[in-house]
Design a protein around this motif. Structure first.
Motif, PDB file in Angstrom:
ATOM      1  N   TYR A 147       0.847  -1.196   0.000  1.00 49.46           N
ATOM      2  CA  TYR A 147       0.000   0.000   0.000  1.00 49.46           C
ATOM      3  C   TYR A 147       0.888   1.253   0.000  1.00 49.46           C
ATOM      4  CZ  TYR A 147      -4.113  -2.773   1.401  1.00 49.46           C
ATOM      5  OH  TYR A 147      -5.158  -3.669   1.455  1.00 49.46           O
ATOM      6  N   MET A 148       0.412   2.270  -0.697  1.00 47.79           N
ATOM      7  CA  MET A 148       1.054   3.588  -0.682  1.00 47.79           C
ATOM      8  C   MET A 148      -0.015   4.638  -0.388  1.00 47.79           C
ATOM      9  SD  MET A 148       3.390   3.167  -4.120  1.00 47.79           S
ATOM     10  CE  MET A 148       2.165   2.126  -4.944  1.00 47.79           C
ATOM     11  N   LYS A 149      -0.008   5.189   0.799  1.00 46.25           N
ATOM     12  CA  LYS A 149      -0.981   6.227   1.148  1.00 46.25           C
ATOM     13  C   LYS A 149      -0.271   7.576   1.121  1.00 46.25           C
ATOM     14  CE  LYS A 149      -4.806   7.394   4.142  1.00 46.25           C
ATOM     15  NZ  LYS A 149      -5.702   6.935   5.214  1.00 46.25           N
ATOM     16  N   PHE A 150      -0.742   8.465   0.266  1.00 48.14           N
ATOM     17  CA  PHE A 150      -0.041   9.719   0.005  1.00 48.14           C
ATOM     18  C   PHE A 150      -0.373  10.793   1.043  1.00 48.14           C
ATOM     19  CE2 PHE A 150       0.570   7.401  -3.779  1.00 48.14           C
ATOM     20  CZ  PHE A 150       1.682   7.926  -4.407  1.00 48.14           C
ATOM     21  N   VAL A 151       0.666  11.527   1.409  1.00 49.85           N
ATOM     22  CA  VAL A 151       0.514  12.624   2.374  1.00 49.85           C
ATOM     23  C   VAL A 151       0.702  13.979   1.704  1.00 49.85           C
ATOM     24  CG1 VAL A 151       1.193  11.236   4.353  1.00 49.85           C
ATOM     25  CG2 VAL A 151       2.954  12.447   3.046  1.00 49.85           C
ATOM     26  N   ARG A 152       0.791  13.973   0.383  1.00 46.77           N
ATOM     27  CA  ARG A 152       0.882  15.213  -0.387  1.00 46.77           C
ATOM     28  C   ARG A 152       0.423  14.929  -1.822  1.00 46.77           C
ATOM     29  NH1 ARG A 152       5.121  17.589   0.813  1.00 46.77           N
ATOM     30  NH2 ARG A 152       5.297  18.984  -0.958  1.00 46.77           N
ATOM     31  N   ASN A 153       0.061  15.954  -2.549  1.00 45.35           N
ATOM     32  CA  ASN A 153      -0.335  15.807  -3.947  1.00 45.35           C
ATOM     33  C   ASN A 153       0.900  15.510  -4.805  1.00 45.35           C
ATOM     34  OD1 ASN A 153      -2.862  16.564  -3.040  1.00 45.35           O
ATOM     35  ND2 ASN A 153      -2.690  18.667  -3.775  1.00 45.35           N
ATOM     36  N   ILE A 159       4.432   9.998 -10.748  1.00 44.86           N
ATOM     37  CA  ILE A 159       3.968   8.673 -10.333  1.00 44.86           C
ATOM     38  C   ILE A 159       4.371   7.632 -11.374  1.00 44.86           C
ATOM     39  CG2 ILE A 159       1.962   7.227  -9.868  1.00 44.86           C
ATOM     40  CD1 ILE A 159       2.430   9.146  -7.644  1.00 44.86           C
ATOM     41  N   VAL A 160       4.086   7.935 -12.639  1.00 48.18           N
ATOM     42  CA  VAL A 160       4.409   6.998 -13.719  1.00 48.18           C
ATOM     43  C   VAL A 160       5.909   6.744 -13.781  1.00 48.18           C
ATOM     44  CG1 VAL A 160       4.353   6.616 -16.215  1.00 48.18           C
ATOM     45  CG2 VAL A 160       2.372   7.618 -15.070  1.00 48.18           C
ATOM     46  N   ALA A 180      -1.643   2.470 -18.339  1.00 49.72           N
ATOM     47  CA  ALA A 180      -2.781   2.179 -17.465  1.00 49.72           C
ATOM     48  C   ALA A 180      -2.804   3.156 -16.287  1.00 49.72           C
ATOM     49  CB  ALA A 180      -2.707   0.743 -16.964  1.00 49.72           C
ATOM     50  N   ILE A 181      -1.616   3.480 -15.757  1.00 50.64           N
ATOM     51  CA  ILE A 181      -1.540   4.433 -14.649  1.00 50.64           C
ATOM     52  C   ILE A 181      -1.980   5.820 -15.120  1.00 50.64           C
ATOM     53  CG2 ILE A 181      -0.019   5.551 -12.970  1.00 50.64           C
ATOM     54  CD1 ILE A 181       1.758   3.069 -13.083  1.00 50.64           C
ATOM     55  N   LYS A 182      -1.534   6.210 -16.303  1.00 49.59           N
ATOM     56  CA  LYS A 182      -1.898   7.521 -16.847  1.00 49.59           C
ATOM     57  C   LYS A 182      -3.411   7.667 -16.982  1.00 49.59           C
ATOM     58  CE  LYS A 182       2.358   8.243 -19.525  1.00 49.59           C
ATOM     59  NZ  LYS A 182       2.924   8.342 -20.880  1.00 49.59           N
ATOM     60  N   GLU A 183      -4.050   6.627 -17.481  1.00 42.11           N
ATOM     61  CA  GLU A 183      -5.506   6.676 -17.660  1.00 42.11           C
ATOM     62  C   GLU A 183      -6.230   6.727 -16.316  1.00 42.11           C
ATOM     63  OE1 GLU A 183      -6.835   3.470 -20.080  1.00 42.11           O
ATOM     64  OE2 GLU A 183      -5.544   3.985 -21.787  1.00 42.11           O
ATOM     65  N   ALA A 184      -5.666   6.052 -15.328  1.00 41.94           N
ATOM     66  CA  ALA A 184      -6.329   5.975 -14.027  1.00 41.94           C
ATOM     67  C   ALA A 184      -6.183   7.256 -13.215  1.00 41.94           C
ATOM     68  CB  ALA A 184      -5.782   4.793 -13.236  1.00 41.94           C
ATOM     69  N   ILE A 185      -5.057   7.946 -13.382  1.00 43.27           N
ATOM     70  CA  ILE A 185      -4.815   9.183 -12.607  1.00 43.27           C
ATOM     71  C   ILE A 185      -4.424  10.312 -13.564  1.00 43.27           C
ATOM     72  CG2 ILE A 185      -4.252   8.119 -10.395  1.00 43.27           C
ATOM     73  CD1 ILE A 185      -1.287   8.319 -11.184  1.00 43.27           C
ATOM     74  N   PRO A 186      -5.358  10.804 -14.369  1.00 42.87           N
ATOM     75  CA  PRO A 186      -5.031  11.838 -15.362  1.00 42.87           C
ATOM     76  C   PRO A 186      -4.448  13.116 -14.771  1.00 42.87           C
ATOM     77  CG  PRO A 186      -7.402  11.639 -15.052  1.00 42.87           C
ATOM     78  CD  PRO A 186      -6.790  10.472 -14.359  1.00 42.87           C
ATOM     79  N   THR A 187      -4.791  13.423 -13.525  1.00 44.66           N
ATOM     80  CA  THR A 187      -4.264  14.648 -12.893  1.00 44.66           C
ATOM     81  C   THR A 187      -3.314  14.341 -11.738  1.00 44.66           C
ATOM     82  OG1 THR A 187      -6.179  14.787 -11.405  1.00 44.66           O
ATOM     83  CG2 THR A 187      -6.324  15.969 -13.508  1.00 44.66           C
ATOM     84  N   GLY A 188      -2.960  13.070 -11.585  1.00 49.40           N
ATOM     85  CA  GLY A 188      -2.063  12.710 -10.490  1.00 49.40           C
ATOM     86  C   GLY A 188      -2.818  12.167  -9.285  1.00 49.40           C
ATOM     87  N   VAL A 189      -2.114  12.105  -8.168  1.00 54.11           N
ATOM     88  CA  VAL A 189      -2.673  11.568  -6.926  1.00 54.11           C
ATOM     89  C   VAL A 189      -2.797  12.688  -5.906  1.00 54.11           C
ATOM     90  CG1 VAL A 189      -2.311   9.947  -5.030  1.00 54.11           C
ATOM     91  CG2 VAL A 189      -1.698   9.287  -7.350  1.00 54.11           C
ATOM     92  N   ALA A 190      -3.928  12.735  -5.213  1.00 50.62           N
ATOM     93  CA  ALA A 190      -4.165  13.766  -4.205  1.00 50.62           C
ATOM     94  C   ALA A 190      -3.813  13.244  -2.815  1.00 50.62           C
ATOM     95  CB  ALA A 190      -5.633  14.196  -4.227  1.00 50.62           C
ATOM     96  N   LYS A 191      -3.536  14.163  -1.932  1.00 56.26           N
ATOM     97  CA  LYS A 191      -3.250  13.812  -0.548  1.00 56.26           C
ATOM     98  C   LYS A 191      -4.402  12.991   0.024  1.00 56.26           C
ATOM     99  CE  LYS A 191      -2.430  15.969   3.963  1.00 56.26           C
ATOM    100  NZ  LYS A 191      -2.265  17.254   4.698  1.00 56.26           N
TER     101      LYS A 191
END
Length: 257
Positions: A147-153, A159-160, A180-191
């Motif tokens: 698991y990777m739980k993000f603490v910042r955007n 990420i890719v 596949a990652i690009k399609e799943a998180i088009p704007t990145g990962v949020a905190k």
């Protein structure tokens, strides 16, 4: 009279330049510019070193029954995998990005493993620390989940790039995984969001975001091992995770009884 005053002024000047004479004359020597800089900079340097050492030796600790806390982020992880209660927590630690004198926390990583495989208990008991322990964990034929739980955007490209920066994997498999990652998180990962890498058996890798499965990748059987090597290998992206696994070893073994 004038010559006497001039001699006294000259003596005072000489003592101010020579610390030994100043001490003999009962005066406190003036610090040189280098000494002044060292006095100002040495204490913060010691504090920084102490902070880094604390992170090394206290990467995680138990906050209560059934809960291990990542010290750097404050994120708690249950000792049993929320997605599969049979899987046990091996350790947790921060993934930080170094910017010179400061580390910036990016996410908290937690590694779980399934006891009903070939030799999880044997792998943990065979070696108590160091590369051999992590090799045993990585090579075991049992399910593993990270698991990777993000603490910042964090932006999509970062990420890719981070998850595809592995060697020994075919270019086409990495492109499929990256797309596949690009399609799943088009704007990145949020905190607060979580990414999960699940290695159920040899040759396949399941990728999920906040519990939603994005895809299973089988194009190259070396992909799962290469990605998990980033965490269990000789140059881990999260040294704190490895430190936690070593420190939590006896607790993990006790859960296998």
């Amino acid at each position: 009279r004038a010559s006497h005053c001039a001699a006294e002024d000259r003596d005072r000047f000489m003592m101010s330049q020579d610390p030994r004479q100043a001490r003999k004359g009962g005066q406190k020597p003036r610090p040189t510019p280098l000494q002044g800089f060292m006095r100002l900079g040495f204490i913060p340097l010691l504090l920084l070193m102490a902070f880094r050492l604390k992170g090394k030796f206290e990467s995680s600790k138990y906050a209560g029954p059934g809960e291990l806390v990542d010290q750097a982020t404050g994120i708690s992880w249950p000792v049993k995998d929320p997605a599969d209660k049979k899987m046990i927590l091996l350790g947790t630690g921060v993934r930080a990005k170094n910017f010179g004198v400061a580390n910036v926390n990016v996410y908290s990583a937690a590694l779980y493993a399934h006891p009903k495989g070939k030799g999880l208990k044997r792998a943990l008991k065979k070696s108590q620390s160091g590369p051999s322990l992590f090799n045993n964990i990585a090579d075991g034929a049992y399910a593993k989940r990270l698991y990777m739980k993000f603490v910042r955007n964090v932006g999509q490209k970062k990420i890719v790039d981070a998850l595809t920066a592995v060697s020994g994997v075919s270019k086409s498999a990495l492109e499929e995984f990256g797309n596949a990652i690009k399609e799943a998180i088009p704007t990145g990962v949020a905190k607060g969001q979580s990414l999960t890498l699940y290695w159920p058996r040899a040759g396949s890798l399941v990728f999920t975001i906040d519990g939603e499965e994005i895809g299973t990748f089988r194009a190259d059987p070396k992909l799962p091992g290469a990605i998990f090597d980033m965490y269990l290998g000789k140059k881990p992206v999260s040294p704190a995770l490895q430190t936690s696994i070593e420190g939590n070893l006896n607790n993990a073994i006790s859960m296998l009884k």
